[in-house]
Design an enzyme around this catalytic site. Structure first.
Site, PDB file in Angstrom:
ATOM      1  N   GLU A 151     -25.578 -27.171 -29.126  1.00 64.96           N
ATOM      2  CA  GLU A 151     -24.559 -27.392 -29.936  1.00 64.96           C
ATOM      3  C   GLU A 151     -24.992 -26.654 -30.665  1.00 64.96           C
ATOM      4  O   GLU A 151     -24.321 -27.417 -32.234  1.00 64.96           O
ATOM      5  CB  GLU A 151     -23.890 -28.490 -29.616  1.00 64.96           C
ATOM      6  CG  GLU A 151     -23.072 -29.049 -28.653  1.00 64.96           C
ATOM      7  CD  GLU A 151     -23.369 -30.739 -28.931  1.00 64.96           C
ATOM      8  OE1 GLU A 151     -22.559 -31.109 -29.831  1.00 64.96           O
ATOM      9  OE2 GLU A 151     -22.796 -30.964 -27.805  1.00 64.96           O
ATOM     10  N   GLU A 256     -22.035 -31.406 -18.215  1.00 64.30           N
ATOM     11  CA  GLU A 256     -21.572 -32.683 -18.974  1.00 64.30           C
ATOM     12  C   GLU A 256     -20.135 -32.572 -18.505  1.00 64.30           C
ATOM     13  O   GLU A 256     -19.621 -33.494 -18.951  1.00 64.30           O
ATOM     14  CB  GLU A 256     -21.656 -32.484 -20.259  1.00 64.30           C
ATOM     15  CG  GLU A 256     -23.203 -32.311 -20.281  1.00 64.30           C
ATOM     16  CD  GLU A 256     -23.253 -33.118 -22.726  1.00 64.30           C
ATOM     17  OE1 GLU A 256     -22.266 -33.054 -22.658  1.00 64.30           O
ATOM     18  OE2 GLU A 256     -24.239 -32.533 -22.818  1.00 64.30           O
TER      19      GLU A 256
HETATM   20  O1  G3I Z   1     -27.569 -47.721 -29.577  1.00 65.56           O
HETATM   21  C1  G3I Z   1     -26.493 -48.046 -30.452  1.00 65.56           C
HETATM   22  C2  G3I Z   1     -26.743 -50.156 -29.850  1.00 65.56           C
HETATM   23  O2  G3I Z   1     -27.812 -50.276 -30.276  1.00 65.56           O
HETATM   24  C3  G3I Z   1     -25.838 -50.412 -31.343  1.00 65.56           C
HETATM   25  O3  G3I Z   1     -25.694 -51.720 -31.024  1.00 65.56           O
HETATM   26  C4  G3I Z   1     -24.172 -48.708 -30.667  1.00 65.56           C
HETATM   27  C5  G3I Z   1     -23.391 -49.796 -32.689  1.00 65.56           C
HETATM   28  O4  G3I Z   1     -23.666 -48.389 -32.579  1.00 65.56           O
HETATM   29  O5  G3I Z   1     -25.171 -47.950 -31.380  1.00 65.56           O
HETATM   30  C6  G3I Z   1     -25.678 -47.589 -30.165  1.00 65.56           C
HETATM   31  O6  G3I Z   1     -26.188 -46.330 -30.247  1.00 65.56           O
HETATM   32  C7  G3I Z   1     -24.650 -45.469 -29.663  1.00 65.56           C
HETATM   33  C8  G3I Z   1     -24.592 -44.126 -28.259  1.00 65.56           C
HETATM   34  O7  G3I Z   1     -24.154 -43.330 -27.940  1.00 65.56           O
HETATM   35  C9  G3I Z   1     -25.566 -45.326 -27.311  1.00 65.56           C
HETATM   36  O8  G3I Z   1     -24.673 -46.540 -26.712  1.00 65.56           O
HETATM   37  C10 G3I Z   1     -24.093 -44.379 -30.719  1.00 65.56           C
HETATM   38  O9  G3I Z   1     -23.790 -45.123 -32.058  1.00 65.56           O
HETATM   39  C11 G3I Z   1     -22.932 -43.466 -30.079  1.00 65.56           C
HETATM   40  O10 G3I Z   1     -22.748 -42.897 -31.073  1.00 65.56           O
HETATM   41  C12 G3I Z   1     -23.915 -42.652 -28.907  1.00 65.56           C
HETATM   42  O11 G3I Z   1     -22.675 -41.950 -28.052  1.00 65.56           O
HETATM   43  C13 G3I Z   1     -22.841 -41.046 -27.813  1.00 65.56           C
HETATM   44  C14 G3I Z   1     -22.969 -39.463 -27.554  1.00 65.56           C
HETATM   45  O12 G3I Z   1     -23.298 -38.423 -27.363  1.00 65.56           O
HETATM   46  C15 G3I Z   1     -23.871 -39.096 -29.765  1.00 65.56           C
HETATM   47  O13 G3I Z   1     -24.842 -39.022 -29.349  1.00 65.56           O
HETATM   48  C16 G3I Z   1     -22.339 -41.027 -26.426  1.00 65.56           C
HETATM   49  O14 G3I Z   1     -23.241 -41.724 -25.531  1.00 65.56           O
HETATM   50  C17 G3I Z   1     -22.821 -39.914 -25.480  1.00 65.56           C
HETATM   51  O15 G3I Z   1     -21.815 -39.481 -24.028  1.00 65.56           O
HETATM   52  C18 G3I Z   1     -22.512 -38.165 -26.317  1.00 65.56           C
HETATM   53  O16 G3I Z   1     -23.057 -36.791 -25.287  1.00 65.56           O
HETATM   54  C19 G3I Z   1     -23.115 -35.854 -26.175  1.00 65.56           C
HETATM   55  C20 G3I Z   1     -24.245 -35.131 -25.807  1.00 65.56           C
HETATM   56  O17 G3I Z   1     -25.574 -35.919 -25.831  1.00 65.56           O
HETATM   57  C21 G3I Z   1     -24.429 -33.707 -26.244  1.00 65.56           C
HETATM   58  N1  G3I Z   1     -23.082 -33.136 -25.871  1.00 65.56           N
HETATM   59  C22 G3I Z   1     -21.613 -33.847 -25.996  1.00 65.56           C
HETATM   60  C23 G3I Z   1     -21.565 -35.288 -25.389  1.00 65.56           C
HETATM   61  C24 G3I Z   1     -20.664 -36.266 -26.057  1.00 65.56           C
HETATM   62  O18 G3I Z   1     -20.687 -36.489 -27.500  1.00 65.56           O
END
Ligand code: G3I
Length: 366
Positions: A151, A256
């Site tokens: 990205e 994805e």
């Molecule tokens: O693991 C922590 C947990 O310990 C905590 O209690 C909780 C509270 O906020 O957060 C947890 O982490 C979260 C993580 O997902 C695991 O669930 C993050 O906040 C959250 O931001 C993260 O979201 C991910 C997002 O990327 C941002 O990294 C989504 O699951 C994931 O599906 C999404 O995937 C992205 C690709 O990597 C790149 N392309 C876009 C796609 C969708 O956004």
């Protein structure tokens, strides 16, 4: 004699039925076309749910870490790495005879603080080198491909003003691919992004990839994330982009894939997670389940998309769903939190949806 014949007939039926069931798997059905992958979360990597673990082992032959290999998780501090979950992912892949796609080495989001504290090109380049050498190096030879840069292009085609661009300029792009090639010489190296069917972005990505190629860096593929909707982008838009990216002499991966079936507030496209919307009843119409007519629309949409992928299977290396079942999907919380979305091909009880059957039916027609 008669009972022995009956027993033999029964065994043949069981074997053939088993054969049909095993042939039911997506990975097996598409094994001659492209890899069929999925994103795995912590519980899935650790096989917490044995039913879903069996489904993952059967249906998919390439795994992507949904989160555990992002820099903020795997390399949270400059001198601290967390490899436990990534190691478990590779162990699961080995056990299931699946491949691993590494997601992702250089990304502006979920970026560890220490990267953002680097103020000179030399310091940031050194941090990139250490990160890529350590992470890609640890899994070298076990990773079919890497999202080297994720990205980096805005929807208008300009380069995203990330920490990397602001401190190092465009040079960070070629550097990332050169470092990845050195750390894991046998892996395919991809650029990955969302909203890849829009003309301005497509042209921006093509400009950027051509510059990376001109630098002499190895870039093997372009990942189109595939965070799409029931109606958009059109099949024609997707095909135009597959052809345009493949014309660069690189492979195309759909990295994805999910199909959002809910109303789209402010026509949010792609995956710019800074775009949020409030959850309202109008935006969350299927809390009691997906109506049959929408289920059928989703099945047709997936079938049309996979028919296009089969048409261009010579250009496509992999199709990865962004999650296993509807309950796992990030789309339940984007762009509005707490919605009931149905973007994938297995339902919340891990049962195959009409979309799964429609994708599989394409192969039976062959
Ligand atoms: O693991 C922590 C947990 O310990 C905590 O209690 C909780 C509270 O906020 O957060 C947890 O982490 C979260 C993580 O997902 C695991 O669930 C993050 O906040 C959250 O931001 C993260 O979201 C991910 C997002 O990327 C941002 O990294 C989504 O699951 C994931 O599906 C999404 O995937 C992205 C690709 O990597 C790149 N392309 C876009 C796609 C969708 O956004």
């Amino acid at each position: 004699m008669k009972s022995r014949l009956l027993l033999a007939a029964a065994i043949v039926c069981i074997i053939s039925a088993a054969g049909n069931i095993s042939a039911q798997s997506l990975a097996k059905a598409y094994e001659k076309d492209f890899l069929i992958g999925t994103a795995l979360n912590n519980n899935q990597i650790l096989e917490k749910d044995p039913v879903q673990a069996a489904l993952i082992a059967k249906e998919f032959n390439c795994y992507t870490a949904e989160n555990v290999m992002k820099s903020q998780v795997i390399h949270p501090e400059e001198d601290k790495y967390n490899f436990e979950m990534a190691d478990a992912l590779y162990a699961l892949a080995k056990k299931n005879n699946a491949k691993v796609h590494g997601h992702t080495l250089i990304w502006h989001s979920q970026l560890s603080r220490f990267f953002r504290d680097k103020k000179t090109p030399e310091e940031l380049a050194a941090a990139m080198e250490s990160h890529i050498n350590t992470v890609a190096g640890r899994y070298a030879g076990k990773t079919v491909s890497w999202d080297v840069v994720n990205e980096a292009v805005e929807d208008d085609g300009s380069l995203r003003k990330s920490t990397f661009l602001n401190v190092m300029g465009e040079d960070y792009l070629a550097l990332a691919f050169k470092l990845a090639a050195k750390a894991d010489p046998n892996a395919e190296l991809y650029y990955n992004d969302y909203s890849m069917t829009g003309k301005p972005k497509r042209e921006g990505v093509i400009r950027m990839v051509k510059k990376i190629q001109e630098s002499g860096a190895k870039i093997d593929g372009i990942g189109m994330q595939g965070h799409w909707h029931l109606e958009t982008p059109t099949i024609e838009d997707i095909e135009t982009s597959i052809l345009a990216y493949a014309a660069l002499g690189v492979k195309v991966a759909i990295t994805e894939l999910d199909i959002d079936v809910l109303p789209n507030p402010r026509n949010v496209q792609g995956a710019d997670i800074s775009q949020r919307a409030e959850n309202t009843t109008e935006l969350n119409p299927y809390v009691n389940g997906l109506p049959a007519d929408v289920e059928a629309k989703l099945a047709k949409r997936y079938q049309d998309i996979f028919a296009l992928f089969l048409k261009h299977k010579d250009k496509i290396s992999r199709v990865t769903f962004w999650g296993v079942n509807d309950g796992d999907s990030w789309k339940n919380n984007f762009p509005a939190r707490g919605r009931s979305n149905y973007p994938l091909i297995f339902d919340r009880e891990n049962k195959p949806k009409e979309a799964y059957k429609s994708i599989l039916a394409l192969k039976k027609k062959k």
